[in-house]
Design a protein around this motif. Structure first.
Motif, PDB file in Angstrom:
ATOM      1  N   UNK A  67       0.835  -1.204   0.000  1.00  0.00           N
ATOM      2  CA  UNK A  67       0.000   0.000   0.000  1.00  0.00           C
ATOM      3  C   UNK A  67       0.872   1.258   0.000  1.00  0.00           C
ATOM      4  N   UNK A  68       1.980   1.231   0.744  1.00  0.00           N
ATOM      5  CA  UNK A  68       2.907   2.371   0.761  1.00  0.00           C
ATOM      6  C   UNK A  68       3.530   2.609  -0.612  1.00  0.00           C
ATOM      7  N   UNK A  69       3.639   1.565  -1.401  1.00  0.00           N
ATOM      8  CA  UNK A  69       4.202   1.690  -2.745  1.00  0.00           C
ATOM      9  C   UNK A  69       3.180   2.213  -3.755  1.00  0.00           C
ATOM     10  N   UNK A  70       1.962   2.440  -3.295  1.00  0.00           N
ATOM     11  CA  UNK A  70       0.918   2.947  -4.182  1.00  0.00           C
ATOM     12  C   UNK A  70       0.105   1.856  -4.853  1.00  0.00           C
ATOM     13  N   UNK A  71       0.298   0.619  -4.431  1.00  0.00           N
ATOM     14  CA  UNK A  71      -0.436  -0.497  -5.028  1.00  0.00           C
ATOM     15  C   UNK A  71      -1.758  -0.716  -4.304  1.00  0.00           C
ATOM     16  N   UNK A  72      -2.752  -1.189  -5.040  1.00  0.00           N
ATOM     17  CA  UNK A  72      -3.932  -1.732  -4.385  1.00  0.00           C
ATOM     18  C   UNK A  72      -3.678  -3.229  -4.285  1.00  0.00           C
ATOM     19  N   UNK A  73      -4.251  -3.865  -3.282  1.00  0.00           N
ATOM     20  CA  UNK A  73      -3.948  -5.261  -2.983  1.00  0.00           C
ATOM     21  C   UNK A  73      -5.232  -6.075  -3.004  1.00  0.00           C
ATOM     22  N   UNK A  74      -5.231  -7.123  -3.829  1.00  0.00           N
ATOM     23  CA  UNK A  74      -6.380  -8.027  -3.860  1.00  0.00           C
ATOM     24  C   UNK A  74      -6.169  -9.128  -2.834  1.00  0.00           C
ATOM     25  N   UNK A  75      -7.203  -9.404  -2.066  1.00  0.00           N
ATOM     26  CA  UNK A  75      -7.176 -10.491  -1.085  1.00  0.00           C
ATOM     27  C   UNK A  75      -8.107 -11.602  -1.545  1.00  0.00           C
TER      28      UNK A  75
END
Length: 173
Positions: A67-75
């Motif tokens: 998230x800090x890298x600007x990515x959205x994360x799929x779970x």
């Protein structure tokens, strides 16, 4: 599957002088730990709950960096996590200072269509009472009776099983 809800009166902040409207809010029964969820989801499988918990914790450990890298994360089929920020506004772009003007950092979860479909499938709702001024009435009927008589519900007495009878008394919440 039945979801319990309570009714709570909420006022419109823009219309503070008006009576609020009644809204349903979910009644949380339990807060399950990661360990408890892992025990449930591994039943009937060859995976040990501790293996599932370790894997889940590894995913949780990696999410902040992404998230800090600007990515959205799929779970998986649960959905997506992304960062959201709130800042003060400026008229002159040159006056914007991120260090003092960004006020909130939040994580936003967007559930997947699959998760929402699974949750809604066969869902029914059950009234678990009315909340007013921190007091939980056991039913809408008990609340309306209190409003007409001014008498609070009387807690039921324990019976042979040691618990409250169905429709027991109110509780401070």
């Amino acid at each position: 599957m039945s979801v319990k809800y309570k009714l709570v009166q909420k006022k419109n902040p823009a219309k503070r002088n008006e009576n609020g409207k009644w809204y349903a809010i979910p009644s949380t029964t339990n807060r399950l730990s990661t360990r408890a969820v892992c025990k449930v989801v591994t039943r009937g499988s060859t995976i040990y709950p501790t293996e599932a918990e370790t894997t889940f914790n590894l995913v949780c450990d990696g999410v902040p960096h992404e998230l800090q890298q600007g990515n959205s994360v799929q779970l998986g089929n649960l959905g997506w996590l992304r960062l959201s920020i709130a800042s003060e506004g400026v008229d002159d772009i040159a006056q914007f200072d991120a260090g003092s003007m960004i006020k909130k950092v939040k994580v936003v979860f967007t559930p997947s269509k699959e998760l929402m479909a699974a949750i809604k499938s066969g869902l029914e709702f059950e009234n678990a009472g009315v909340v007013e001024a921190g007091f939980t009435f056991p039913s809408t009927k008990a609340y309306l009776e209190y409003k007409s008589t001014g008498k609070l519900p009387v807690p039921s007495t324990p019976t042979g099983g040691g618990g409250e009878e169905e429709g027991g008394g109110g509780s401070m919440g």
